[in-house]
Design a protein around this motif. Structure first.
Motif, PDB file in Angstrom:
ATOM      1  N   ARG A  79       0.834  -1.211   0.000  1.00 48.29           N
ATOM      2  CA  ARG A  79       0.000   0.000   0.000  1.00 48.29           C
ATOM      3  C   ARG A  79       0.868   1.260   0.000  1.00 48.29           C
ATOM      4  NH1 ARG A  79      -3.256  -3.047   3.799  1.00 48.29           N
ATOM      5  NH2 ARG A  79      -2.440  -1.848   5.560  1.00 48.29           N
ATOM      6  N   MET A  80       1.945   1.229   0.777  1.00 43.34           N
ATOM      7  CA  MET A  80       2.848   2.380   0.805  1.00 43.34           C
ATOM      8  C   MET A  80       3.523   2.579  -0.541  1.00 43.34           C
ATOM      9  SD  MET A  80       4.695   2.105   4.544  1.00 43.34           S
ATOM     10  CE  MET A  80       3.780   2.416   6.072  1.00 43.34           C
ATOM     11  N   LYS A  81       3.847   1.473  -1.195  1.00 40.71           N
ATOM     12  CA  LYS A  81       4.498   1.554  -2.502  1.00 40.71           C
ATOM     13  C   LYS A  81       3.556   2.154  -3.538  1.00 40.71           C
ATOM     14  CE  LYS A  81       7.152  -1.312  -5.729  1.00 40.71           C
ATOM     15  NZ  LYS A  81       7.666  -2.681  -5.995  1.00 40.71           N
ATOM     16  N   LYS A  82       2.276   1.752  -3.523  1.00 38.02           N
ATOM     17  CA  LYS A  82       1.290   2.294  -4.461  1.00 38.02           C
ATOM     18  C   LYS A  82       1.122   3.796  -4.292  1.00 38.02           C
ATOM     19  CE  LYS A  82      -1.558  -1.820  -5.282  1.00 38.02           C
ATOM     20  NZ  LYS A  82      -2.897  -2.430  -5.087  1.00 38.02           N
ATOM     21  N   LYS A  83       1.258   4.281  -3.071  1.00 39.64           N
ATOM     22  CA  LYS A  83       1.135   5.707  -2.798  1.00 39.64           C
ATOM     23  C   LYS A  83       2.402   6.477  -3.163  1.00 39.64           C
ATOM     24  CE  LYS A  83      -2.161   5.054   1.001  1.00 39.64           C
ATOM     25  NZ  LYS A  83      -2.392   5.188   2.471  1.00 39.64           N
ATOM     26  N   GLY A  84       3.459   5.747  -3.508  1.00 38.06           N
ATOM     27  CA  GLY A  84       4.713   6.403  -3.868  1.00 38.06           C
ATOM     28  C   GLY A  84       5.570   6.776  -2.674  1.00 38.06           C
ATOM     29  N   TRP A  85       5.218   6.261  -1.500  1.00 37.60           N
ATOM     30  CA  TRP A  85       5.981   6.609  -0.309  1.00 37.60           C
ATOM     31  C   TRP A  85       7.309   5.870  -0.246  1.00 37.60           C
ATOM     32  CZ3 TRP A  85       1.654   6.205   4.013  1.00 37.60           C
ATOM     33  CH2 TRP A  85       0.667   7.177   3.743  1.00 37.60           C
ATOM     34  N   ILE A  86       7.322   4.629  -0.729  1.00 38.27           N
ATOM     35  CA  ILE A  86       8.533   3.810  -0.683  1.00 38.27           C
ATOM     36  C   ILE A  86       8.706   3.087  -2.017  1.00 38.27           C
ATOM     37  CG2 ILE A  86       8.353   3.430   1.815  1.00 38.27           C
ATOM     38  CD1 ILE A  86       7.366   0.571   1.171  1.00 38.27           C
ATOM     39  N   GLU A  87       9.934   2.585  -2.230  1.00 43.68           N
ATOM     40  CA  GLU A  87      10.215   1.665  -3.324  1.00 43.68           C
ATOM     41  C   GLU A  87      10.877   0.438  -2.710  1.00 43.68           C
ATOM     42  OE1 GLU A  87      12.526   3.235  -6.472  1.00 43.68           O
ATOM     43  OE2 GLU A  87      11.099   4.831  -6.977  1.00 43.68           O
ATOM     44  N   THR A  88      10.616  -0.722  -3.277  1.00 43.70           N
ATOM     45  CA  THR A  88      11.218  -1.946  -2.757  1.00 43.70           C
ATOM     46  C   THR A  88      11.941  -2.673  -3.878  1.00 43.70           C
ATOM     47  OG1 THR A  88       9.194  -3.228  -3.163  1.00 43.70           O
ATOM     48  CG2 THR A  88       9.441  -2.218  -0.996  1.00 43.70           C
ATOM     49  N   GLY A  89      13.005  -3.354  -3.497  1.00 47.57           N
ATOM     50  CA  GLY A  89      13.753  -4.187  -4.418  1.00 47.57           C
ATOM     51  C   GLY A  89      14.124  -5.482  -3.717  1.00 47.57           C
ATOM     52  N   ARG A  90      15.025  -6.216  -4.264  1.00 42.50           N
ATOM     53  CA  ARG A  90      15.437  -7.481  -3.675  1.00 42.50           C
ATOM     54  C   ARG A  90      16.262  -7.218  -2.420  1.00 42.50           C
ATOM     55  NH1 ARG A  90      15.039 -12.440  -5.674  1.00 42.50           N
ATOM     56  NH2 ARG A  90      16.376 -14.106  -4.864  1.00 42.50           N
ATOM     57  N   GLY A  91      15.626  -7.312  -1.271  1.00 38.59           N
ATOM     58  CA  GLY A  91      16.334  -7.118  -0.003  1.00 38.59           C
ATOM     59  C   GLY A  91      16.624  -5.679   0.348  1.00 38.59           C
ATOM     60  N   VAL A  92      15.974  -4.720  -0.329  1.00 33.80           N
ATOM     61  CA  VAL A  92      16.189  -3.307  -0.014  1.00 33.80           C
ATOM     62  C   VAL A  92      14.859  -2.564   0.001  1.00 33.80           C
ATOM     63  CG1 VAL A  92      18.531  -3.221  -0.966  1.00 33.80           C
ATOM     64  CG2 VAL A  92      16.581  -2.659  -2.420  1.00 33.80           C
ATOM     65  N   VAL A  93      14.812  -1.501   0.798  1.00 30.41           N
ATOM     66  CA  VAL A  93      13.656  -0.610   0.828  1.00 30.41           C
ATOM     67  C   VAL A  93      14.185   0.817   0.756  1.00 30.41           C
ATOM     68  CG1 VAL A  93      11.636   0.182   2.128  1.00 30.41           C
ATOM     69  CG2 VAL A  93      12.353  -2.220   2.274  1.00 30.41           C
ATOM     70  N   THR A  94      13.584   1.630  -0.116  1.00 37.17           N
ATOM     71  CA  THR A  94      13.973   3.035  -0.245  1.00 37.17           C
ATOM     72  C   THR A  94      12.789   3.915   0.106  1.00 37.17           C
ATOM     73  OG1 THR A  94      15.545   2.523  -2.023  1.00 37.17           O
ATOM     74  CG2 THR A  94      14.837   4.815  -1.819  1.00 37.17           C
ATOM     75  N   VAL A  95      13.012   4.831   1.021  1.00 42.47           N
ATOM     76  CA  VAL A  95      11.969   5.781   1.411  1.00 42.47           C
ATOM     77  C   VAL A  95      12.004   6.948   0.439  1.00 42.47           C
ATOM     78  CG1 VAL A  95      11.174   7.384   3.196  1.00 42.47           C
ATOM     79  CG2 VAL A  95      12.049   5.120   3.841  1.00 42.47           C
ATOM     80  N   ARG A  96      10.886   7.184  -0.275  1.00 47.68           N
ATOM     81  CA  ARG A  96      10.812   8.258  -1.258  1.00 47.68           C
ATOM     82  C   ARG A  96      10.133   9.498  -0.700  1.00 47.68           C
ATOM     83  NH1 ARG A  96      14.876   7.492  -4.302  1.00 47.68           N
ATOM     84  NH2 ARG A  96      14.802   5.629  -5.633  1.00 47.68           N
ATOM     85  N   GLN A  97       9.215   9.330   0.234  1.00 44.91           N
ATOM     86  CA  GLN A  97       8.486  10.474   0.790  1.00 44.91           C
ATOM     87  C   GLN A  97       8.521  10.397   2.313  1.00 44.91           C
ATOM     88  OE1 GLN A  97       4.662  11.464  -0.929  1.00 44.91           O
ATOM     89  NE2 GLN A  97       5.174  10.452  -2.862  1.00 44.91           N
ATOM     90  N   ARG A  98       9.608  10.906   2.889  1.00 45.07           N
ATOM     91  CA  ARG A  98       9.744  10.883   4.349  1.00 45.07           C
ATOM     92  C   ARG A  98       8.640  11.700   5.014  1.00 45.07           C
ATOM     93  NH1 ARG A  98      14.294   8.691   6.100  1.00 45.07           N
ATOM     94  NH2 ARG A  98      14.103   9.644   8.175  1.00 45.07           N
ATOM     95  N   GLY A  99       8.246  12.761   4.324  1.00 44.04           N
ATOM     96  CA  GLY A  99       7.200  13.616   4.889  1.00 44.04           C
ATOM     97  C   GLY A  99       5.890  12.873   5.060  1.00 44.04           C
ATOM     98  N   ALA A 100       5.563  12.006   4.100  1.00 46.38           N
ATOM     99  CA  ALA A 100       4.315  11.250   4.177  1.00 46.38           C
ATOM    100  C   ALA A 100       4.349  10.267   5.341  1.00 46.38           C
ATOM    101  CB  ALA A 100       4.069  10.512   2.859  1.00 46.38           C
ATOM    102  N   LEU A 101       5.491   9.600   5.529  1.00 46.23           N
ATOM    103  CA  LEU A 101       5.612   8.655   6.643  1.00 46.23           C
ATOM    104  C   LEU A 101       5.577   9.392   7.979  1.00 46.23           C
ATOM    105  CD1 LEU A 101       8.334   6.153   5.351  1.00 46.23           C
ATOM    106  CD2 LEU A 101       5.848   5.976   5.211  1.00 46.23           C
ATOM    107  N   THR A 102       6.236  10.544   8.018  1.00 45.93           N
ATOM    108  CA  THR A 102       6.224  11.346   9.247  1.00 45.93           C
ATOM    109  C   THR A 102       4.812  11.830   9.555  1.00 45.93           C
ATOM    110  OG1 THR A 102       8.489  12.092   8.799  1.00 45.93           O
ATOM    111  CG2 THR A 102       7.196  13.378  10.378  1.00 45.93           C
TER     112      THR A 102
END
Length: 242
Positions: A208-231
């Protein structure tokens, strides 16, 4: 993994190896132990990289460990066979389960895994149990440390159960990353252990977070794209709780 044996206890302990210079600062109670008892305990230092498993039930039969640097996670298996994070230890902390399983002559019920690069000191289990019984400063330090750990653990479990998974996941991702380093190497399973949940549930929330563009995921990694949204998500949850 690097191993150092402490060979000559006729030399003051703090001068045997550079790594031991600060040991008494971390565990002042160890000053009580006579030199000859250190020799009988057969202490040795080991360094482990992050993610290494450094203590299992079969190790607990023979050894006790003391964390000199870094942080570790204590993992237990639930009744459903799923790993769950029950506690963290930093330098100077003592694992309550390790002490209590030793005193009760029961199997150690979990594993200890390095969260960062760590250095630990192993001593023979029977020597450590003897120290607890004979030396009051060690006994007081050990059980005082255990009491503090149990209070912390109760607070941690209470916080986990009182907050929704979305909140806890957002909080964890923010803690593991920064604006300068938005990517963390961690799997869905590792996050599930961290959060005390099932991998499938964590994956759905991350989806759900990925669909909103907040994060991206890969093989064994997670990248936070919108820290403001998570905060903001965390802020919303706090507001609702109030």
């Amino acid at each position: 993994m690097k191993t150092h044996s402490i060979l000559d206890w006729r030399i003051p302990m703090a001068h045997v190896l550079p790594e031991l210079h600060s040991l008494f600062d971390i565990f002042p109670c160890f000053r009580t132990i006579p030199t000859e008892e250190w020799a009988a305990a057969k202490p040795h230092l080991r360094s482990f990289p992050a993610k290494s498993t450094l203590f299992r039930s079969d190790d607990a039969v023979h050894y006790t460990l003391f964390l000199i640097s870094g942080t570790v996670q204590i993992l237990n298996l639930t009744e459903g066979g799923r790993e769950a994070l029950t506690n963290r230890l930093s330098a100077g902390d003592i694992c309550a389960m390790m002490v209590l399983s030793g005193l009760s002559d029961r199997e150690y019920p979990g594993t200890i895994t390095a969260e960062t690069e760590v250095t630990v000191m192993f001593v023979e289990k029977k020597a450590f149990l003897h120290w607890i019984q004979v030396y009051a400063p060690i006994r007081n330090a050990v059980f005082g440390n255990i009491l503090d750990g149990l209070i912390q653990l109760g607070s941690l479990l209470s916080d986990k159960m009182s907050q929704p998974l979305d909140f806890r996941l957002a909080e964890t991702l923010l803690k593991l990353t920064s604006a300068q380093q938005p990517t963390v190497r961690i799997t869905h399973q590792q996050l599930a252990v961290e959060l005390g949940s099932a991998r499938e549930v964590v994956s759905r929330v991350m989806g759900r977070m990925k669909k909103k563009g907040w994060i991206e995921t890969g093989r064994g990694v997670v990248t936070v794209r919108q820290r403001g949204a998570l905060t903001e998500l965390i802020g919303d949850q706090v507001t609702e709780a109030v």
